[in-house]
Motif scaffolding. Sequence first.
Motif, PDB file in Angstrom:
ATOM      1  N   ILE A 291       0.828  -1.203   0.000  1.00 44.37           N
ATOM      2  CA  ILE A 291       0.000   0.000   0.000  1.00 44.37           C
ATOM      3  C   ILE A 291       0.861   1.251   0.000  1.00 44.37           C
ATOM      4  O   ILE A 291       0.503   2.275  -0.594  1.00 44.37           O
ATOM      5  CB  ILE A 291      -0.975  -0.013   1.201  1.00 44.37           C
ATOM      6  N   PHE A 292       2.040   1.175   0.631  1.00 43.76           N
ATOM      7  CA  PHE A 292       2.958   2.317   0.627  1.00 43.76           C
ATOM      8  C   PHE A 292       3.378   2.677  -0.796  1.00 43.76           C
ATOM      9  O   PHE A 292       3.356   3.843  -1.192  1.00 43.76           O
ATOM     10  CB  PHE A 292       4.184   2.004   1.478  1.00 43.76           C
ATOM     11  N   LEU A 293       3.776   1.666  -1.575  1.00 50.66           N
ATOM     12  CA  LEU A 293       4.208   1.923  -2.952  1.00 50.66           C
ATOM     13  C   LEU A 293       3.082   2.503  -3.790  1.00 50.66           C
ATOM     14  O   LEU A 293       3.287   3.393  -4.623  1.00 50.66           O
ATOM     15  CB  LEU A 293       4.741   0.637  -3.578  1.00 50.66           C
ATOM     16  N   MET A 294       1.856   2.006  -3.576  1.00 47.28           N
ATOM     17  CA  MET A 294       0.700   2.546  -4.304  1.00 47.28           C
ATOM     18  C   MET A 294       0.486   4.021  -3.965  1.00 47.28           C
ATOM     19  O   MET A 294       0.207   4.842  -4.848  1.00 47.28           O
ATOM     20  CB  MET A 294      -0.557   1.751  -3.951  1.00 47.28           C
ATOM     21  N   VAL A 295       0.619   4.351  -2.694  1.00 47.64           N
ATOM     22  CA  VAL A 295       0.403   5.737  -2.273  1.00 47.64           C
ATOM     23  C   VAL A 295       1.502   6.646  -2.813  1.00 47.64           C
ATOM     24  O   VAL A 295       1.229   7.784  -3.229  1.00 47.64           O
ATOM     25  CB  VAL A 295       0.324   5.823  -0.732  1.00 47.64           C
TER      26      VAL A 295
END
Length: 346
Positions: free
Chosen positions: A77-81
Amino acid sequence: MDSLRALAAINLLLFHFTHVYSVKFGYTSPLGFEWPYGAYGVEMFFILSGFVNSMSLMRRGKPVDFVAARLIRILPIFLMVIVANLWIMSFAPLNEIGITTAQFAANLTLLPRIFGHECVDPVMWTLQVEMMFYFTLVALYRSGGLRRYFIGWGSLLVLSYFVCPTLDAVESTATGTWWFSLATAARRLMLLDFVPLFAMGFLLYMIKTKTGRMWQNLAGIVVAAFVFHSIDHGKHNPAATALILGLVTACAYGKMPLLRFRPLLFVSTISYALYLCHNNLGCVLIHRLDHSGYPPVVCFGLAVVFAFCLATLVTTRVEGPITNWLRTRWERYRSGEEATATVAAE
């Protein structure tokens, strides 16, 4: 303990949407109130992290599984954000800040400040610290520093006490020199500014599990608190630190039934998505509404509602399914490894 994480997340959201936004961008008219206590939410989160992650690693007894569990929880989710922020930062007021290719690439590592770049979302500096703590914890575990924890944590506390003030004192004259840059990178890699907070959480876990002598663990917490307040230049009130320690301890022993409040427990489940998604998007939304003529308090309220709704959606529809899928794959992989090792041993 989950409710404490929820309170820390709510504290940061209020801090960023009131005090930080007012200072950085400014409402068109006064909001009428501020919540300037964000630093204490971070302090509580790091102490809590020291307790919970020490418990997680020492119960598992397998550093590779501990690190994998943390990366599975944090990374997707960090990479998506981070990618989404390329679009978010094209809107006012963030479009005045800009982002370079090097900064974006550094942020993908989760450790941008180690490479001399600022976080795409200023909130994420705490995630860099958290990631470094995981690896520090594993290094202490591997080296025996968690068994002889007064030596392991004590060595880091001594470095904190001497290195941080020394570098702060020469910063104005030494900035830009190779040795200062190297020393600052080492300071960040070793978490010297935050080691006292994590040490306090670890020692609370030692007390909870009745490991070591009670008086020595309590003395260690006092020393860690002393070091923390010796190096932070008065940014935190010692009374607040004592209150946070008392609150974490009470929760660890189940003495805070009021915090079993269901809404708080729900917020704890969405706290990571709330942490990642609220700040930059919230700033864009507040700015757009504020400059469209809405009263500042309405802008603030709508941004809060939007942040919670988005965090709920991201947690239930994106983060949850991805995390479950990755955990299942990792468990299958580890089971296969263990089966192979058993056959080889036979």
